[in-house]
Motif scaffolding. Structure first.
Motif, PDB file in Angstrom:
ATOM      1  N   ILE A 103       0.744  -1.193  -0.073  1.00  0.00           N
ATOM      2  CA  ILE A 103       0.024  -0.022   0.076  1.00  0.00           C
ATOM      3  C   ILE A 103       1.009   1.308   0.053  1.00  0.00           C
ATOM      4  N   GLU A 104       1.914   1.283   1.018  1.00  0.00           N
ATOM      5  CA  GLU A 104       2.901   2.558   0.792  1.00  0.00           C
ATOM      6  C   GLU A 104       3.706   2.688  -0.540  1.00  0.00           C
ATOM      7  N   GLY A 105       4.106   1.585  -1.092  1.00  0.00           N
ATOM      8  CA  GLY A 105       4.571   1.657  -2.422  1.00  0.00           C
ATOM      9  C   GLY A 105       3.488   2.252  -3.216  1.00  0.00           C
ATOM     10  N   TYR A 106       2.286   1.788  -3.540  1.00  0.00           N
ATOM     11  CA  TYR A 106       1.311   2.241  -4.486  1.00  0.00           C
ATOM     12  C   TYR A 106       0.849   3.960  -4.211  1.00  0.00           C
ATOM     13  N   LYS A 107       1.272   4.064  -2.827  1.00  0.00           N
ATOM     14  CA  LYS A 107       0.774   5.639  -2.630  1.00  0.00           C
ATOM     15  C   LYS A 107       1.932   6.452  -2.988  1.00  0.00           C
ATOM     16  N   ILE A 108       3.241   6.086  -2.759  1.00  0.00           N
ATOM     17  CA  ILE A 108       4.356   6.554  -2.953  1.00  0.00           C
ATOM     18  C   ILE A 108       4.423   6.971  -4.604  1.00  0.00           C
ATOM     19  N   ALA A 109       4.188   5.745  -5.390  1.00  0.00           N
ATOM     20  CA  ALA A 109       3.948   5.973  -6.891  1.00  0.00           C
ATOM     21  C   ALA A 109       3.080   6.933  -7.321  1.00  0.00           C
ATOM     22  N   GLU A 110       1.839   6.935  -6.709  1.00  0.00           N
ATOM     23  CA  GLU A 110       0.811   7.765  -6.914  1.00  0.00           C
ATOM     24  C   GLU A 110       1.297   9.366  -6.652  1.00  0.00           C
ATOM     25  N   GLU A 111       1.857   9.688  -5.700  1.00  0.00           N
ATOM     26  CA  GLU A 111       2.296  10.888  -5.185  1.00  0.00           C
ATOM     27  C   GLU A 111       3.522  11.500  -6.186  1.00  0.00           C
ATOM     28  N   LYS A 112       4.150  10.467  -6.581  1.00  0.00           N
ATOM     29  CA  LYS A 112       5.208  10.901  -7.655  1.00  0.00           C
ATOM     30  C   LYS A 112       4.687  10.934  -9.029  1.00  0.00           C
ATOM     31  N   LYS A 113       3.631  10.546  -9.176  1.00  0.00           N
ATOM     32  CA  LYS A 113       2.924  10.434 -10.493  1.00  0.00           C
ATOM     33  C   LYS A 113       3.904   9.306 -11.531  1.00  0.00           C
ATOM     34  N   VAL A 114       4.325   8.253 -10.932  1.00  0.00           N
ATOM     35  CA  VAL A 114       4.922   7.159 -11.622  1.00  0.00           C
ATOM     36  C   VAL A 114       4.000   5.882 -11.512  1.00  0.00           C
ATOM     37  N   ASP A 115       4.459   4.735 -12.013  1.00  0.00           N
ATOM     38  CA  ASP A 115       3.696   3.857 -12.216  1.00  0.00           C
ATOM     39  C   ASP A 115       4.519   2.501 -11.353  1.00  0.00           C
ATOM     40  N   VAL A 116       4.117   1.573 -11.002  1.00  0.00           N
ATOM     41  CA  VAL A 116       4.688   0.330 -10.367  1.00  0.00           C
ATOM     42  C   VAL A 116       4.690  -0.490 -11.776  1.00  0.00           C
ATOM     43  N   ILE A 117       5.953  -0.606 -12.195  1.00  0.00           N
ATOM     44  CA  ILE A 117       6.176  -1.207 -13.431  1.00  0.00           C
ATOM     45  C   ILE A 117       6.806  -2.516 -13.104  1.00  0.00           C
ATOM     46  N   GLY A 118       7.402  -2.983 -12.045  1.00  0.00           N
ATOM     47  CA  GLY A 118       8.040  -4.112 -12.054  1.00  0.00           C
ATOM     48  C   GLY A 118       8.123  -4.694 -10.432  1.00  0.00           C
ATOM     49  N   ILE A 119       8.222  -5.871 -10.358  1.00  0.00           N
ATOM     50  CA  ILE A 119       8.562  -6.527  -8.875  1.00  0.00           C
ATOM     51  C   ILE A 119       9.928  -7.256  -9.073  1.00  0.00           C
ATOM     52  N   PHE A 120      10.821  -6.873  -7.899  1.00  0.00           N
ATOM     53  CA  PHE A 120      12.099  -7.424  -8.069  1.00  0.00           C
ATOM     54  C   PHE A 120      12.400  -8.549  -6.738  1.00  0.00           C
ATOM     55  N   HIS A 121      12.844  -9.565  -7.051  1.00  0.00           N
ATOM     56  CA  HIS A 121      13.252 -10.396  -5.900  1.00  0.00           C
ATOM     57  C   HIS A 121      14.593 -11.011  -6.406  1.00  0.00           C
ATOM     58  N   SER A 122      15.257 -11.556  -5.317  1.00  0.00           N
ATOM     59  CA  SER A 122      16.541 -12.296  -5.575  1.00  0.00           C
ATOM     60  C   SER A 122      16.346 -14.078  -5.264  1.00  0.00           C
ATOM     61  N   HIS A 123      17.064 -14.786  -5.887  1.00  0.00           N
ATOM     62  CA  HIS A 123      17.092 -16.194  -5.619  1.00  0.00           C
ATOM     63  C   HIS A 123      18.435 -16.227  -5.250  1.00  0.00           C
ATOM     64  N   PRO A 124      18.728 -16.489  -4.093  1.00  0.00           N
ATOM     65  CA  PRO A 124      20.048 -16.502  -3.273  1.00  0.00           C
ATOM     66  C   PRO A 124      20.847 -17.604  -3.605  1.00  0.00           C
ATOM     67  N   ASN A 125      20.326 -18.970  -4.042  1.00  0.00           N
ATOM     68  CA  ASN A 125      21.098 -20.119  -4.407  1.00  0.00           C
ATOM     69  C   ASN A 125      20.462 -20.771  -5.597  1.00  0.00           C
ATOM     70  N   SER A 126      19.928 -19.994  -6.411  1.00  0.00           N
ATOM     71  CA  SER A 126      19.805 -20.596  -7.693  1.00  0.00           C
ATOM     72  C   SER A 126      19.509 -19.583  -8.898  1.00  0.00           C
ATOM     73  N   GLU A 127      19.335 -19.881  -9.992  1.00  0.00           N
ATOM     74  CA  GLU A 127      19.294 -19.266 -11.284  1.00  0.00           C
ATOM     75  C   GLU A 127      18.324 -18.218 -11.055  1.00  0.00           C
ATOM     76  N   ALA A 128      18.568 -17.095 -12.040  1.00  0.00           N
ATOM     77  CA  ALA A 128      17.435 -16.167 -12.194  1.00  0.00           C
ATOM     78  C   ALA A 128      16.305 -16.545 -13.074  1.00  0.00           C
ATOM     79  N   TYR A 129      15.659 -17.667 -12.710  1.00  0.00           N
ATOM     80  CA  TYR A 129      14.547 -18.152 -13.395  1.00  0.00           C
ATOM     81  C   TYR A 129      13.181 -18.238 -12.582  1.00  0.00           C
ATOM     82  N   PRO A 130      12.260 -17.510 -13.062  1.00  0.00           N
ATOM     83  CA  PRO A 130      10.917 -17.815 -11.973  1.00  0.00           C
ATOM     84  C   PRO A 130      10.638 -19.061 -11.653  1.00  0.00           C
TER      85      PRO A 130
END
Length: 130
Positions: free
Chosen positions: A61-88
């Motif tokens: 909710i905080e992220g979407y509020k910040i995006a709205e205030e700054k007039k930008v969009d949420v265009i992505g989600i980032f996460h890491s795979h500490p012990n594996s390949e970068a594949y979903p």
């Protein structure tokens, strides 16, 4: 969206976040316009797990509020795979259905970033640096 643009400084921030959160997965929300990431909102993985991540409802909710205030969009989600390949993972694929934005994954083993969209199936898209 056919590609996503991530600056080298943004990559450094995300890499550092991923390394700091080890052995657990790290996560973040990516703000921007069109396919250009303009800002990163680092979030906490409330699962504290090396194989899954969840961003709290409060931080979402905080992220979407910040995006709205700054007039930008949420265009992505980032996460890491500490012990594996970068594949979903299968879990990622399930959540990609309810979050139809670009998913960027960082591999803690190969130290690379890869970006994906879920259309009828998983599709990798290029990451460009600006």
């Amino acid at each position: 969206m056919q590609k996503i643009t991530l600056s080298s400084s943004d990559k450094k921030i995300l890499t550092q976040h991923a390394e700091n959160e080890k052995p657990n997965e790290s996560c973040a929300i990516l703000f921007g316009k069109d396919e250009i990431v303009s800002e990163i909102f680092l979030t906490k993985n409330i699962e504290e797990s090396p194989v899954t991540f969840t961003i709290s409802n409060e931080q979402l909710i905080e992220g979407y509020k910040i995006a709205e205030e700054k007039k930008v969009d949420v265009i992505g989600i980032f996460h890491s795979h500490p012990n594996s390949e970068a594949y979903p993972s299968n879990t990622d694929k399930k959540f990609m259905q309810s979050n139809p934005v670009v998913w960027i994954i960082y591999s803690g083993t190969t130290k690379d970033f890869r970006a994906y969209l879920l259309e009828s199936e998983i599709k990798e898209i290029p990451i460009e640096e600006n």
